[in-house]
Write a protein that holds these residues in place. Structure first.
Motif, PDB file in Angstrom:
ATOM      1  N   ILE A   1      -2.279 -50.784  46.186  1.00 38.20           N
ATOM      2  CA  ILE A   1      -1.811 -50.541  47.554  1.00 38.20           C
ATOM      3  C   ILE A   1      -1.661 -51.856  48.316  1.00 38.20           C
ATOM      4  O   ILE A   1      -0.693 -52.057  49.066  1.00 38.20           O
ATOM      5  CB  ILE A   1      -2.766 -49.591  48.288  1.00 38.20           C
ATOM      6  N   PHE A   2      -2.584 -52.776  48.113  1.00 36.93           N
ATOM      7  CA  PHE A   2      -2.488 -54.076  48.770  1.00 36.93           C
ATOM      8  C   PHE A   2      -1.223 -54.822  48.311  1.00 36.93           C
ATOM      9  O   PHE A   2      -0.492 -55.385  49.125  1.00 36.93           O
ATOM     10  CB  PHE A   2      -3.727 -54.913  48.460  1.00 36.93           C
ATOM     11  N   GLY A   3      -0.979 -54.799  47.006  1.00 35.60           N
ATOM     12  CA  GLY A   3       0.221 -55.443  46.483  1.00 35.60           C
ATOM     13  C   GLY A   3       1.480 -54.803  47.036  1.00 35.60           C
ATOM     14  O   GLY A   3       2.436 -55.496  47.412  1.00 35.60           O
ATOM     15  N   TRP A   4       1.493 -53.480  47.105  1.00 36.32           N
ATOM     16  CA  TRP A   4       2.652 -52.758  47.652  1.00 36.32           C
ATOM     17  C   TRP A   4       2.882 -53.139  49.107  1.00 36.32           C
ATOM     18  O   TRP A   4       4.016 -53.402  49.523  1.00 36.32           O
ATOM     19  CB  TRP A   4       2.408 -51.261  47.512  1.00 36.32           C
ATOM     20  N   ALA A   5       1.819 -53.187  49.886  1.00 33.75           N
ATOM     21  CA  ALA A   5       1.941 -53.526  51.301  1.00 33.75           C
ATOM     22  C   ALA A   5       2.391 -54.971  51.486  1.00 33.75           C
ATOM     23  O   ALA A   5       3.112 -55.286  52.451  1.00 33.75           O
ATOM     24  CB  ALA A   5       0.614 -53.298  52.016  1.00 33.75           C
ATOM     25  N   MET A   6       2.003 -55.844  50.567  1.00 32.47           N
ATOM     26  CA  MET A   6       2.382 -57.245  50.685  1.00 32.47           C
ATOM     27  C   MET A   6       3.884 -57.453  50.510  1.00 32.47           C
ATOM     28  O   MET A   6       4.432 -58.445  50.994  1.00 32.47           O
ATOM     29  CB  MET A   6       1.609 -58.089  49.666  1.00 32.47           C
ATOM     30  N   TYR A   7       4.550 -56.523  49.827  1.00 32.88           N
ATOM     31  CA  TYR A   7       6.001 -56.669  49.748  1.00 32.88           C
ATOM     32  C   TYR A   7       6.621 -56.465  51.127  1.00 32.88           C
ATOM     33  O   TYR A   7       7.612 -57.123  51.476  1.00 32.88           O
ATOM     34  CB  TYR A   7       6.644 -55.702  48.746  1.00 32.88           C
TER      35      TYR A   7
END
Length: 246
Positions: free
Chosen positions: A8-14
């Motif tokens: 989720i953190f990686g997804w939000a970082m996009y």
């Protein structure tokens, strides 16, 4: 993969990564640079920079509208969402970087590059949004979506602040304001690409996809037809509902 904090953190970082394009290229710096420098006060073929920007963004919207149903179908029925997300994101960043070279009088190439950059931006968002049901459950989907929005708001605002600092401080930096704007444009591409790379390392590829309806295949043409058929079906439903309400 669902509700995994790292994913989720990686997804939000996009969202953090690509929001620099939204703030700089669509809102604050590039529109002004396009109108005042690329087109200039004299306009282009009798068209003012402001009017030309309106035509450009409107035309880009029409192109995107034509392709969105197909991209939506690929996002729903493909098990390669991350691959498509990468292609559109890095492609958009590349065309954004190329806009750094656009100076006074380069109206036509600037418009072409901008349309491709925006196509990459919007196309990537289709596949980005397509990950939401894969990484979250129904009870957490709104929370995860809000997290992505928050990261985008902060990331886009932070980069805009940095870019504006360069533009407003051009004199003290010993550079022309037009060149400072170009630095902000190039920085947008770098910000988008670098943080996308960080995000993509934390987003796993979708292992499965929805089953294709009968009569359709994974070919490009079939996916395009499926997208258009779904869009037409939705339009008919909306029209029917409107008639019932009236």
């Amino acid at each position: 993969m669902k509700n995994d904090k790292k994913t989720i953190f990686g997804w939000a970082m996009y969202d953090w990564a690509n929001s620099a394009f939204a703030t700089v290229m669509l809102t604050a710096i590039f529109p002004v640079y396009f109108e005042s420098t690329i087109v200039g006060d004299d306009g282009w073929n009798g068209i003012s920079g402001e009017a030309l920007w309106g035509f450009l963004t409107g035309g880009a919207a029409i192109v995107l509208f034509a392709f969105m149903p197909m991209l939506g179908s690929i996002a729903d029925f493909s098990a390669s969402k991350l691959k498509f997300l990468r292609v559109f994101a890095y492609g958009g960043a590349l065309f954004t970087a190329a806009l750094f070279m656009m100076q006074a009088g380069t109206v036509v190439p600037a418009m072409i590059l901008f349309v491709f950059a925006q196509f990459g931006f919007v196309g990537a968002n289709v596949f980005y949004d397509g990950f939401l049901p894969d990484i979250s459950t129904e009870d957490t989907m709104d929370k995860v979506s809000s997290k992505g929005f928050a990261y985008g708001y902060v990331g886009g605002g932070l980069y805009l602040g940095l870019a504006l600092a360069v533009v407003l401080g051009a004199d003290s930096l010993g550079i022309e304001s037009a060149f400072a704007a170009r630095i902000g444009i190039l920085g947008t591409a770098i910000w988008w690409a670098v943080f996308s790379l960080y995000a993509f390392k934390r987003i796993p590829e979708t292992a499965s996809s929805e089953q294709l309806p009968e009569g359709y295949t994974n070919s490009f043409g079939s996916m395009a037809k499926l997208g258009l058929d779904r869009a037409w079906a939705t339009t008919k439903k909306i029209t029917k509902t409107r008639h019932l309400l009236l």
